[in-house]
Structures are given as structure tokens and as C-alpha cells.
Design an enzyme around this catalytic site. Structure first.
Site, short mmCIF file in Angstrom:
data_model
loop_
_atom_site.label_atom_id
_atom_site.label_comp_id
_atom_site.label_asym_id
_atom_site.label_seq_id
_atom_site.Cartn_x
_atom_site.Cartn_y
_atom_site.Cartn_z
N VAL A 113 0.87 -1.19 0.00
CA VAL A 113 0.00 0.00 0.00
C VAL A 113 0.90 1.24 0.00
CG1 VAL A 113 -1.75 1.31 1.26
CG2 VAL A 113 -1.76 -1.20 1.36
N ARG A 126 -7.75 5.62 0.85
CA ARG A 126 -9.09 5.15 1.22
C ARG A 126 -9.74 4.39 0.06
NH1 ARG A 126 -13.13 5.49 4.81
NH2 ARG A 126 -11.91 6.68 6.32
N TYR A 154 -5.00 1.99 9.76
CA TYR A 154 -5.97 1.02 9.27
C TYR A 154 -7.22 0.80 10.13
CZ TYR A 154 -2.42 0.23 5.84
OH TYR A 154 -1.53 0.44 4.82
N TYR A 435 4.41 -8.89 5.71
CA TYR A 435 3.96 -9.02 4.32
C TYR A 435 3.35 -7.71 3.85
CZ TYR A 435 -0.81 -10.08 6.22
OH TYR A 435 -2.02 -10.04 6.86
C1 LIG Z 1 -0.09 5.98 4.41
C2 LIG Z 1 -0.49 6.33 2.99
C3 LIG Z 1 -0.78 5.04 2.22
C4 LIG Z 1 -1.75 7.22 3.04
O1 LIG Z 1 -2.17 7.55 1.73
P1 LIG Z 1 -3.14 8.80 1.40
O2 LIG Z 1 -3.68 8.60 0.03
O3 LIG Z 1 -2.43 10.04 1.70
O4 LIG Z 1 -4.33 8.62 2.45
P2 LIG Z 1 -5.82 9.18 2.28
O5 LIG Z 1 -5.78 10.57 1.72
O6 LIG Z 1 -6.70 8.22 1.57
O7 LIG Z 1 -6.24 9.23 3.78
C5 LIG Z 1 -7.05 8.21 4.35
C6 LIG Z 1 -7.15 8.50 5.81
O8 LIG Z 1 -5.93 8.11 6.45
C7 LIG Z 1 -5.40 9.19 7.18
N1 LIG Z 1 -3.96 9.07 7.04
C8 LIG Z 1 -3.25 9.15 5.92
N2 LIG Z 1 -1.95 8.93 6.17
C9 LIG Z 1 -1.84 8.68 7.48
C10 LIG Z 1 -0.76 8.39 8.33
N3 LIG Z 1 0.48 8.30 7.88
N4 LIG Z 1 -1.03 8.19 9.64
C11 LIG Z 1 -2.28 8.30 10.11
N5 LIG Z 1 -3.35 8.56 9.34
C12 LIG Z 1 -3.12 8.76 8.05
C13 LIG Z 1 -5.99 10.42 6.54
O9 LIG Z 1 -6.03 11.47 7.47
C14 LIG Z 1 -7.37 9.94 6.18
O10 LIG Z 1 -8.22 9.92 7.30
P3 LIG Z 1 -9.84 10.09 7.17
O11 LIG Z 1 -10.25 9.22 6.01
O12 LIG Z 1 -10.32 9.58 8.46
O13 LIG Z 1 -10.04 11.53 6.90
C15 LIG Z 1 0.63 7.12 2.29
O14 LIG Z 1 0.93 8.22 3.08
C16 LIG Z 1 1.91 6.32 2.03
O15 LIG Z 1 2.08 5.78 0.97
N6 LIG Z 1 2.85 6.27 2.98
C17 LIG Z 1 4.13 5.54 2.80
C18 LIG Z 1 3.98 4.02 2.68
C19 LIG Z 1 3.22 3.43 3.82
O16 LIG Z 1 3.44 3.78 4.97
N7 LIG Z 1 2.32 2.52 3.50
C20 LIG Z 1 1.56 1.84 4.49
C21 LIG Z 1 2.00 0.43 4.44
S1 LIG Z 1 1.41 -0.49 5.76
#
Ligand SMILES: CC(C)(COP(=O)(O)OP(=O)(O)OC[C@H]1O[C@@H](n2cnc3c(N)ncnc32)[C@H](O)[C@@H]1OP(=O)(O)O)[C@@H](O)C(=O)NCCC(=O)NCCS
Length: 435
Positions: A113, A126, A154, A435
Site C-alpha cells: 500500500v 481510502r 488502518y 507481508y
Molecule cells: C499511508 C499512505 C498510504 C496514506 O495515503 P493517502 O492517500 O495520503 O491517504 P488518504 O488521503 O486516503 O487518507 C485516508 C485516511 O488516512 C489518514 N492518514 C493518511 N496517512 C496517514 C498516516 N500516515 N497516519 C495516520 N493517518 C493517516 C488520513 O487522514 C485519512 O483519514 P480520514 O479518512 O479519516 O479523513 C501514504 O501516506 C503512504 O504511501 N505512505 C508511505 C507508505 C506506507 O506507509 N504505507 C503503508 C503500508 S502499511
């Protein structure tokens, strides 16, 4: 049990529509196209803050991803260029997860992700996560799972931490030594042989604890330091325990971090797996009794690992418990019906689920044989909880009594205690890989 193949499941139409409204193209990536496959791997690597992968690493990762359903999100400005990096990635596959009682439930495993730094906080994650959950439901899979780099992301999609693990640090000089096993032998293993040895022992060991899933070749090669691009691979060493019949029952993969100022080293365990208690004891003894070692460190250990009971001084073992395996129940009757239980039960749980999949009131009836029948009911609830809490309780990794104390579920103390009698298990659930 024959599981559906995630690769046969098309992209979720609702997420496709939402993302296309933002000018984004959400599609399954064709890994047979080398440019598209390489772009997908590069985007994922960038998302996880890793360095640019070399050609060999890309090839190895693509080989692994070929068994998965890989979904990319592409910016419209990239046009149809096949080598354009997706702005977001996710992949998934259906895998058996061991449940209490030794059976398996099909799990929709979610990985990779990532959302590009240029496209964060626009709801892409999301759409990806909800799209995965709807795809899993469409394929009839009752549970989704993942491991999380951040613990705050999550819960909002209904995932709960279900298989906690322990990070341990042993002060080897204080520990007082571990008695060697009277039978069997510990022997060094060359790195090249480690992936196969890890795979074989894990395949047996994963049946012994709820929460475990099968590994795959690249996972074992990365742990063994033999995967392409493993810069510190040559520092990796291995040992295995062979029982009195000559069968390999446990494998230890570790690296030594030299401490010049101390004329010693720290022994960092990359992975330890055993399918018999004597094998685990022998490998802990090898690590803790190793000459010139200051500390032995390991992560992803079961929270009820016997290690503190093996050493003379328990204060030599520092344990930090943390979340690792996250689950999301999608189909309450199928998920709860797949495991077995330790005591009879008859109560009603009221589950709230903002995405609707697990929503409802369910009567949970468990017989003397430990088998459960779960049916929708209009009766009053004994326990009210959200789907994330139910998912955390599923493998017995946390008790209803604890979640009640945390204000995470509504129940009387007696209902929570009865629930725990049934849902508890002799061994803590765990998950020994990422994973
Ligand atoms: C974490 C990640 C996937 C979020 O992607 P994004 O497209 O910016 O997220 P969204 O805009 O869809 O946000 C979804 C929700 O998550 C929240 N959110 C996003 N990133 C977050 C983070 N790092 N910590 C906590 N909450 C987070 C947002 O506030 C939003 O909350 P809401 O729906 O309740 O308003 C992205 O920042 C990323 O790729 N990070 C690096 C890789 C990573 O950590 N991947 C996770 C693997 S387990």
C-alpha cells in the site's frame, strides 16, 4: 481447501469511479508487460522509502508479484505511457491463515500500500483499501489481513491488531546461560541453503499458532540475505537444529554487529523458527550462549515465547510487545465459524461496521465440541462492539475483558469473561513474518 485466486477478481467499480472522478486511472497491472511491471515495482519501492531497485531486484520482485493481484493508480497526465510510475500501488492474494484449533480461514492479504508523495491526502489510500475490501467480499473471502508500517492508518477501515508480537533484547552476560539440549545437534548452515530450510520448517510451524500464514521464496531469500539487492547479505549467518532422527526442526538466521569498543558484538536475529520446543530451546541456547556477545535481539516473537523461562535471570530479557498482524472481519458467520473454541457459549454480539460488511446482531452458539454456529438475530445484545474490536478478539490475541476495561466494547463483566473462556487459546496467536 481450494481458495479463489485474487488475480481473477476485477478492480472494484466504486473505487474505479471515485478515482476516475479525480482524473485517476485505477487498474490491474499487467506484469507480463516489462515496462509496466518495472514501473510498479519502482513506485512501491519509492513508497516504502527504499533505494532505487536494480534490474535484478526488479526481476525478483516481479516474479513474486506474479502470484498476486497488483493494482496501480495512474495520473491522467501520464497518458498511456507504459513506463509511467503509478501514483499509488496495492497488491493482494488469498492465503490460508491458521486459526485457533488448527484449522484455516481464507484471508485476503493486502500488501504494497503506497501513495506517492505528490498525491497524498486526497483519499487515494481510502479508495484503495475500500476497493480491496469490496473485492475480497465479492470473492467470498471472510477476513482481510495486513501488516502495518504505521499503527494509526488502518483502524478507520475496520482493521484491528489481532496478532501481537514481542521484540526481545537479552543481556547475554546477565542471562546466565541456557542449558544445551541433551539430544539433537545445532550446526551452521550456509546462506544459500537457508531459504529452503526456513521454508520447510515454517510450513510445519505455521500450523501450530493462530495468525500465521505461508511464506514465499523471496521472503525467505530476503531474510537469508540471498535476495538480489541485499547489500548486507554477506553478514548473514545461519544455524539449524537437527533432532535425534536427523530431521531439521528449527532454523536461526542472524547477523553479528561488531562492537569495537567492547571487543564483542550484538547478535541480531533476523528470523528464528522451530516446530518443536526442544528445537527452539537449542537455538536460543546457541544465540544466548554465543561467545563475545553483549546482547541478543529479535523481533516478531510470540508474546508467550519461553525465552524468559530459559535463562537464570529473567531480568536479562527485556520484552516490548507491539501490534503486528492486523485483521478485518468481512463475513461474521464464516470467520467465526472457521475457528474452534475452548468453552461453550451462547450470547448475542452487536457489531457496528461503517462499511456494512460485518454490521448486524449475531447469536454466537458454541457447543461442547468447540464448534460455533453464528446466525443473525433480533435479540438484545450481550456485547456491543465495532468490527475492529471483533477482529482484534478473533484469534484470542486480546481478551474481551481487556477491551471492556479500555471502553472499546460494551458488555457486563460476566459476558466478557464467558466470551474469553471460549475465545482464549493455549498458545498466543502470532505472525512471524512481514507481508
Ligand atoms: C499511508 C499512505 C498510504 C496514506 O495515503 P493517502 O492517500 O495520503 O491517504 P488518504 O488521503 O486516503 O487518507 C485516508 C485516511 O488516512 C489518514 N492518514 C493518511 N496517512 C496517514 C498516516 N500516515 N497516519 C495516520 N493517518 C493517516 C488520513 O487522514 C485519512 O483519514 P480520514 O479518512 O479519516 O479523513 C501514504 O501516506 C503512504 O504511501 N505512505 C508511505 C507508505 C506506507 O506507509 N504505507 C503503508 C503500508 S502499511
Amino acid at each position: 481447501m481450494v481458495f479463489p485466486d485474487a488475480r481473477d477478481v476485477p478492480v472494484d467499480p466504486l473505487s474505479e469511479q471515485r478515482l476516475s472522478g479525480s482524473g485517476l486511472d485505477y487498474r490491474i497491472v499487467d506484469l507480463a508487460d516489462p515496462a509496466a511491471a518495472r514501473a510498479f515495482v519502482r513506485a512501491e519501492t519509492r513508497g516504502f522509502l527504499d533505494q532505487e531497485p536494480d534490474d535484478e531486484s526488479v526481476r525478483a520482485t516481479v516474479d513474486m508479484m506474479a502470484a498476486r493481484r497488483n493494482v496501480g493508480v495512474y495520473a491522467a497526465t501520464a497518458g498511456s505511457a507504459v513506463d509511467a510510475l503509478p501514483v499509488a500501488t496495492v497488491d493482494s492474494w488469498v492465503t490460508p491463515m491458521t486459526v485457533p484449533g488448527g484449522g484455516h480461514v481464507p484471508m485476503w492479504a493486502i500488501s504494497a500500500v503506497t501513495v506517492a508523495g505528490t498525491h497524498r491526502r486526497r483519499g487515494i489510500a481510502r479508495s484503495l483499501l475500500e476497493g480491496e475490501l469490496r473485492a475480497a467480499v465479492g470473492a467470498g473471502i471472510p477476513v482481510a489481513g495486513l501488516t502495518a508500517t504505521e499503527a494509526t492508518i488502518y483502524g478507520r477501515y475496520g482493521f484491528g491488531p489481532a496478532a501481537p508480537v514481542a521484540r526481545v533484547e537479552v543481556d547475554a552476560r546477565r542471562a546466565g546461560g541456557i542449558a544445551p539440549e541433551p539430544t539433537g545437534v545445532v550446526e551452521y548452515v550456509d546462506r544459500e541453503q537457508l531459504p529452503e530450510a526456513l521454508s520447510q520448517v515454517h510450513e510445519r510451524a505455521r500450523e501450530q499458532r493462530a495468525g500465521q500464514i505461508p511464506g514465499w521464496p523471496l521472503r525467505w531469500m530476503r531474510l537469508a540475505g540471498t535476495a538480489p539487492g541485499e547489500e548486507k547479505g554477506r553478514a548473514v549467518r545461519g544455524a539449524q537444529y537437527r533432532d535425534a532422527d536427523g530431521v531439521v526442526r528449527g532454523v536461526l538466521v542472524y547477523a553479528l554487529e561488531i562492537l569495537d569498543a567492547e571487543f564483542g558484538a550484538d547478535l541480531v536475529i533476523r528470523h528464528v523458527v522451530a516446530d518443536a520446543p526442544e528445537a527452539l530451546r537449542a537455538l536460543w541456547a546457541f544465540a544466548v550462549n554465543h561467545d563475545l556477545i553483549r546482547t541478543v535481539r529479535a523481533d516478531l516473537q510470540p508474546v508467550d515465547d519461553p525465552l524468559p523461562w530459559l535463562v537464570a535471570d529473567q531480568r536479562a530479557v527485556r520484552t516490548t510487545v507491539h501490534d503486528h498482524g492486523w485483521l478485518r472481519i468481512l463475513d461474521v458467520p464464516s470467520a467465526l465459524g472457521a475457528r474452534s473454541y475452548r468453552a461453550p457459549l451462547d450470547l448475542v454480539i452487536r457489531v457496528s461496521d461503517p462499511l456494512g460488511f460485518a454490521e448486524g446482531s449475531w447469536r454466537v452458539r458454541i457447543g461442547q465440541d468447540g464448534a460455533a454456529v453464528i446466525e443473525p438475530t433480533a435479540d438484545a445484545a450481550d456485547i456491543a462492539l465495532d468490527v475492529a474490536a471483533l477482529s482484534s478478539l478473533y484469534l484470542g490475541g486480546v481478551s474481551a475483558t481487556t477491551l471492556r476495561a479500555a471502553g472499546r466494547i460494551t458488555a457486563t463483566a460476566d459476558s466478557a469473561a464467558s466470551f474469553d473462556d471460549a475465545f482464549g487459546s493455549a498458545s498466543a496467536p502470532t505472525l512471524s513474518i512481514w507481508y
